[in-house]
Design an enzyme around this catalytic site. Structure first.
Site, PDB file in Angstrom:
ATOM      1  N   ASP A  72       0.847  -1.189   0.000  1.00 14.11           N
ATOM      2  CA  ASP A  72       0.000   0.000   0.000  1.00 14.11           C
ATOM      3  C   ASP A  72       0.888   1.247   0.000  1.00 14.11           C
ATOM      4  O   ASP A  72       2.016   1.208   0.440  1.00 14.11           O
ATOM      5  CB  ASP A  72      -0.875   0.058   1.267  1.00 14.11           C
ATOM      6  CG  ASP A  72      -1.589  -1.249   1.514  1.00 14.11           C
ATOM      7  OD1 ASP A  72      -2.104  -1.800   0.539  1.00 14.11           O
ATOM      8  OD2 ASP A  72      -1.617  -1.713   2.664  1.00 14.11           O
ATOM      9  N   ASP A  78       1.103   7.952   8.427  1.00 15.30           N
ATOM     10  CA  ASP A  78       1.351   6.550   8.817  1.00 15.30           C
ATOM     11  C   ASP A  78       2.700   6.452   9.504  1.00 15.30           C
ATOM     12  O   ASP A  78       2.850   5.758  10.508  1.00 15.30           O
ATOM     13  CB  ASP A  78       1.491   5.619   7.609  1.00 15.30           C
ATOM     14  CG  ASP A  78       0.266   5.494   6.780  1.00 15.30           C
ATOM     15  OD1 ASP A  78      -0.476   6.462   6.702  1.00 15.30           O
ATOM     16  OD2 ASP A  78       0.072   4.408   6.214  1.00 15.30           O
ATOM     17  N   GLU A 101       2.518  -2.945  11.021  1.00 15.10           N
ATOM     18  CA  GLU A 101       2.208  -3.101   9.602  1.00 15.10           C
ATOM     19  C   GLU A 101       3.271  -2.465   8.726  1.00 15.10           C
ATOM     20  O   GLU A 101       3.526  -2.907   7.617  1.00 15.10           O
ATOM     21  CB  GLU A 101       0.844  -2.466   9.269  1.00 15.10           C
ATOM     22  CG  GLU A 101       0.400  -2.839   7.869  1.00 15.10           C
ATOM     23  CD  GLU A 101      -0.539  -1.856   7.206  1.00 15.10           C
ATOM     24  OE1 GLU A 101      -0.811  -0.790   7.775  1.00 15.10           O
ATOM     25  OE2 GLU A 101      -0.984  -2.163   6.091  1.00 15.10           O
ATOM     26  N   GLU A 102       3.877  -1.411   9.216  1.00 19.67           N
ATOM     27  CA  GLU A 102       4.788  -0.627   8.378  1.00 19.67           C
ATOM     28  C   GLU A 102       6.195  -1.202   8.279  1.00 19.67           C
ATOM     29  O   GLU A 102       7.044  -0.620   7.613  1.00 19.67           O
ATOM     30  CB  GLU A 102       4.881   0.811   8.911  1.00 19.67           C
ATOM     31  CG  GLU A 102       3.554   1.534   8.962  1.00 19.67           C
ATOM     32  CD  GLU A 102       2.931   1.757   7.579  1.00 19.67           C
ATOM     33  OE1 GLU A 102       3.664   1.717   6.570  1.00 19.67           O
ATOM     34  OE2 GLU A 102       1.705   1.932   7.519  1.00 19.67           O
ATOM     35  N   ASP A 123      -1.245  -1.936  14.023  1.00 17.94           N
ATOM     36  CA  ASP A 123      -1.413  -1.259  12.732  1.00 17.94           C
ATOM     37  C   ASP A 123      -1.504   0.216  13.097  1.00 17.94           C
ATOM     38  O   ASP A 123      -2.518   0.651  13.654  1.00 17.94           O
ATOM     39  CB  ASP A 123      -2.695  -1.753  12.039  1.00 17.94           C
ATOM     40  CG  ASP A 123      -2.879  -1.099  10.670  1.00 17.94           C
ATOM     41  OD1 ASP A 123      -2.103  -0.174  10.345  1.00 17.94           O
ATOM     42  OD2 ASP A 123      -3.789  -1.508   9.935  1.00 17.94           O
ATOM     43  N   LEU A 125      -1.796   3.153  11.552  1.00 19.26           N
ATOM     44  CA  LEU A 125      -2.841   4.022  10.996  1.00 19.26           C
ATOM     45  C   LEU A 125      -3.602   3.256   9.922  1.00 19.26           C
ATOM     46  O   LEU A 125      -3.176   3.196   8.768  1.00 19.26           O
ATOM     47  CB  LEU A 125      -2.243   5.307  10.445  1.00 19.26           C
ATOM     48  CG  LEU A 125      -3.135   6.526  10.622  1.00 19.26           C
ATOM     49  CD1 LEU A 125      -3.549   6.730  12.070  1.00 19.26           C
ATOM     50  CD2 LEU A 125      -2.438   7.759  10.115  1.00 19.26           C
ATOM     51  N   ASP A 126      -4.691   2.676  10.354  1.00 17.56           N
ATOM     52  CA  ASP A 126      -5.519   1.867   9.462  1.00 17.56           C
ATOM     53  C   ASP A 126      -6.444   2.785   8.662  1.00 17.56           C
ATOM     54  O   ASP A 126      -7.006   3.727   9.218  1.00 17.56           O
ATOM     55  CB  ASP A 126      -6.333   0.908  10.333  1.00 17.56           C
ATOM     56  CG  ASP A 126      -7.379   0.160   9.557  1.00 17.56           C
ATOM     57  OD1 ASP A 126      -6.999  -0.556   8.620  1.00 17.56           O
ATOM     58  OD2 ASP A 126      -8.562   0.297   9.881  1.00 17.56           O
ATOM     59  N   GLU A 287      -4.721  -6.864  12.222  1.00 13.05           N
ATOM     60  CA  GLU A 287      -6.041  -6.363  11.830  1.00 13.05           C
ATOM     61  C   GLU A 287      -7.124  -7.358  12.278  1.00 13.05           C
ATOM     62  O   GLU A 287      -8.021  -7.010  13.044  1.00 13.05           O
ATOM     63  CB  GLU A 287      -6.122  -6.131  10.310  1.00 13.05           C
ATOM     64  CG  GLU A 287      -5.252  -4.964   9.838  1.00 13.05           C
ATOM     65  CD  GLU A 287      -5.456  -4.597   8.368  1.00 13.05           C
ATOM     66  OE1 GLU A 287      -5.646  -3.409   8.082  1.00 13.05           O
ATOM     67  OE2 GLU A 287      -5.406  -5.497   7.494  1.00 13.05           O
TER      68      GLU A 287
END
Ligand code: AFP
Length: 342
Positions: A72, A78, A101-102, A123, A125-126, A287
């Site tokens: 993404d 983020d 996530e990053e 996560d 910043l979803d 998530e």
């Protein structure tokens, strides 16, 4: 001085901090480490909130034109959220390792800080593709007890099945900011009062309706779905008063926001596998697992169509899974369609 009747009947304010302390009292052998960990997390939530609410005002919006490990586009906010959560959590002595996530690999606690017995996956910043449009976004977290004995935490500490979570929750940056969490004793929601900078208990013991009236899915992907998913969604849209159909459709494209609505109003949120995403799109560890823990605590269910989400044994940090989550009856119906029984 006697307390007046008005004072005695005034609402009791329960801050998140106090709630966390009271939750820890359920464990007589608790050392306070867990309280400290959640305290750090609530501070991280406020720091991210402060930046999110400024997003339209300062030059922090916009893509950095880099890609994260899931493919993404990574936005600047983020990165800010990722760094902020890491830095708020790295020195408390409560964690042995983190994963986000990053970042492709696990995040180690710096050598000069003590290592604790917990593991944090998050996560930061979803829903980041919604930032520029001022649409609701959120942060998701999942906490486990470490399985290795001491020192630096490892991937093994992170790759535990979701039923081993000791706490899960999210922060939702919507028309108000809320911190929703569970330590395994129900789901509780706190709304941020920005004037005092405190999260105050606003939704105690959230229970999801057994059956809902809303379905939530990205129908733009329907041409890539399996026939069984198509038939289930068609079923939800058919008219049948006796079974409360047709359902209404709502889709925000931020899991935190779609999940929060589903938790409060009932219904089902789905991100099925499709031809483009054969394993589904959403990530199991930071998530789906935390949302599955919360929904079960609220009386609902979460499945990948065949199996309870919380029982999936992950093999990698960024593993994806199909997700069907929400009211018990609605998830059960989805599973029946997916297993070809209807
Ligand atoms: P972003 O953080 O890239 O916006 O992704 C959000 C997300 O992982 C999850 O929050 C949504 O439920 C889902 O993706 C939306 O995906 P689609 O845009 O494919 O519907």
């Amino acid at each position: 001085m006697p307390i007046s009747a008005a004072t005695a009947s005034a609402p009791k304010f329960m801050t998140l901090e106090r709630h966390i302390i009271e939750e820890e009292r359920r464990y007589p052998a608790a050392t306070g480490e867990f309280t400290g960990l959640l305290h750090d997390l609530s501070l991280a939530a406020k720091l991210v909130w402060r930046e999110v609410t400024k997003a339209g005002l300062v030059n922090i919006l916009g893509s950095t034109y880099r890609y994260n490990v899931s493919g993404d586009v990574v936005k600047k906010l983020d990165e800010f959220a990722d760094d902020t959560i890491y830095k708020a959590m790295d020195h408390g002595g409560h964690l042995c390792v983190m994963a986000s996530e990053e970042n492709e690999d696990v995040l180690q606690i710096p050598d000069h800080y003590p290592k604790g017995k917990y593991v944090l996956l998050y996560d930061p910043l979803d829903g980041s593709s919604n930032i520029d449009a001022n649409v609701t976004i959120g942060s998701i977290f999942s906490i486990y007890r470490r399985v290795t004995s001491k020192g630096r935490g490892t991937l093994e500490d992170c790759l535990q099945p979701g039923h081993k979570q000791v706490t899960a929750g999210y922060v939702i940056f919507g028309s108000s900011t809320m911190f929703v969490y569970s330590t395994g004793f129900g789901v509780h929601g706190f709304t941020l009062d920005p004037t005092v900078g405190e999260f105050l208990l606003s939704h105690e013991g959230i229970k999801i309706p057994k059956k809902g009236k809303i379905y939530s899915v990205n129908e733009g992907n329907s041409h890539r779905w399996d026939d069984r998913v198509k038939r289930f969604v068609d079923y939800l849209k058919e008219e049948d008063k006796a079974t409360g159909r047709p359902y209404s459709s709502r889709y925000i494209g931020t899991l935190v926001a779609d999940f929060h609505r589903t938790l409060l109003y009932g219904g089902i949120f789905m991100y099925p596998r499709d031809k483009k995403n054969p394993e589904g799109k959403l990530r199991l560890m930071y998530e789906c697992n935390p949302m599955a823990f919360l929904v079960e605590q609220a009386g609902g269910s979460a499945s990948n169509g065949e199996q309870r989400i919380l029982e999936i044994q992950s093999s990698s940090l960024h593993q994806r899974t199909p997700l069907f989550i929400g009211s018990k009856d609605d998830v059960k119906a989805a599973e029946e369609f997916l297993k070809g029984r209807r």
